[in-house]
Scaffold this active site. Sequence first.
Site, short mmCIF file in Angstrom:
data_model
loop_
_atom_site.label_atom_id
_atom_site.label_comp_id
_atom_site.label_asym_id
_atom_site.label_seq_id
_atom_site.Cartn_x
_atom_site.Cartn_y
_atom_site.Cartn_z
N PRO A 2 45.54 37.11 39.36
CA PRO A 2 44.43 36.17 39.25
C PRO A 2 43.23 36.63 40.06
O PRO A 2 43.37 37.20 41.14
CB PRO A 2 45.03 34.88 39.82
CG PRO A 2 46.50 35.01 39.61
CD PRO A 2 46.79 36.46 39.78
N GLU A 3 42.05 36.38 39.51
CA GLU A 3 40.82 36.78 40.19
C GLU A 3 40.32 35.63 41.07
O GLU A 3 40.80 34.50 41.00
CB GLU A 3 39.76 37.14 39.14
CG GLU A 3 40.28 38.03 38.03
CD GLU A 3 40.07 39.51 38.26
OE1 GLU A 3 39.07 39.89 38.89
OE2 GLU A 3 40.89 40.30 37.78
N LYS A 51 41.49 35.48 47.44
CA LYS A 51 42.59 35.19 46.52
C LYS A 51 43.72 34.42 47.21
O LYS A 51 44.82 34.32 46.68
CB LYS A 51 43.12 36.49 45.94
CG LYS A 51 42.09 37.25 45.11
CD LYS A 51 42.70 38.49 44.53
CE LYS A 51 41.65 39.30 43.77
NZ LYS A 51 42.24 40.52 43.17
N ASN A 165 41.27 43.09 39.03
CA ASN A 165 41.20 44.23 38.12
C ASN A 165 40.26 44.01 36.94
O ASN A 165 39.64 44.95 36.45
CB ASN A 165 42.61 44.57 37.61
CG ASN A 165 42.73 46.02 37.21
OD1 ASN A 165 42.20 46.90 37.88
ND2 ASN A 165 43.43 46.27 36.12
N ARG A 252 46.54 50.36 38.65
CA ARG A 252 46.04 49.27 37.82
C ARG A 252 45.44 49.85 36.54
O ARG A 252 44.74 50.87 36.59
CB ARG A 252 44.96 48.48 38.56
CG ARG A 252 45.42 47.83 39.85
CD ARG A 252 46.27 46.61 39.58
NE ARG A 252 46.58 45.91 40.82
CZ ARG A 252 47.68 46.10 41.54
NH1 ARG A 252 48.57 46.99 41.14
NH2 ARG A 252 47.90 45.41 42.64
#
Length: 300
Positions: A2-3, A51, A165, A252
């Site tokens: 999650p961003e 985050k 990402n 990633r």
Amino acid sequence: MPEGDTVHQSAHRLHTALAGHPLTRSDLRVPKLATTDLTTRTVLDVTARGKHLLTRVEGGLTLHSHLGMDGSWRVYAPRERWRGGPTHQIRAILATADHTAVGYRLPVLELLRTTDEHRAVGHLGPDLLGPDWDPEQALRNLRADPERALGEALLDQRNLAGIGNIYKSELCFLLRATPWLPVGDLSEEQAARLPALAKKLLEANRDRPARTTTGSTRPGQRLYVYGRAPRPCLRCGTPLRAAEQGDPTRKRPTYWCPTCQQGPHPASNKPLSSTPPPDNRTPSVRTPNNRPPTNPPHAH
């Protein structure tokens, strides 16, 4: 993963559901907290820091959680069926008379003194969606290691907090730089744009149920590059490319346009799945009616 915008959205929904109410149930399913009981304590606040989620309860305690790659907090009404995953994936349950918050697949769950929150989040750089946002400091942090690849520097939460990402790939596209370009090779114009552009992207999506960086809400056109290889670039039509980036333990999937973005890139791309990865925009906290929030998240 999650961003930052999704985590702030989660904090807002948890705050709305729990804050100001005493806990009627507290079940923390990690060994160190197995005997901890927070029942009868009133939830004072839930806030995001980068985050990380900080749930503060009376008595000077903070429950610190991190969603990791696929963790989530979901909120349910009494007697509503829980749908966040199998029971063995539940790591935390916090309930009031009106709502139950269930934390699934949380890789980090710890109880701190509120005065010791710096132990969990003190290493973070300026939060793109927080009251401590400082664009000049964020840029100084990024430039401290000029040889580091831009994509890796953006993901380092010690530089600036909140980029994941998806935004890494999208931000590099908008800057017209490949994610492998050394930070020190950014032009002065690109470097000057970077902090404000990053903040603009996250702020624009903080309250949206479906993330978009292009301004379009049409499926397949919400993002410029992330998850779209080998489809054509929305700007120039060149087939987009994908490769993994990062050290072997934290690689990633990374996406870019070889025409629109200038700078180094892998000589050969390791094929990635043809199925675009999820953009993690499904809210990590659900309300009983699954409505998106109508007000901006609290900034504490």
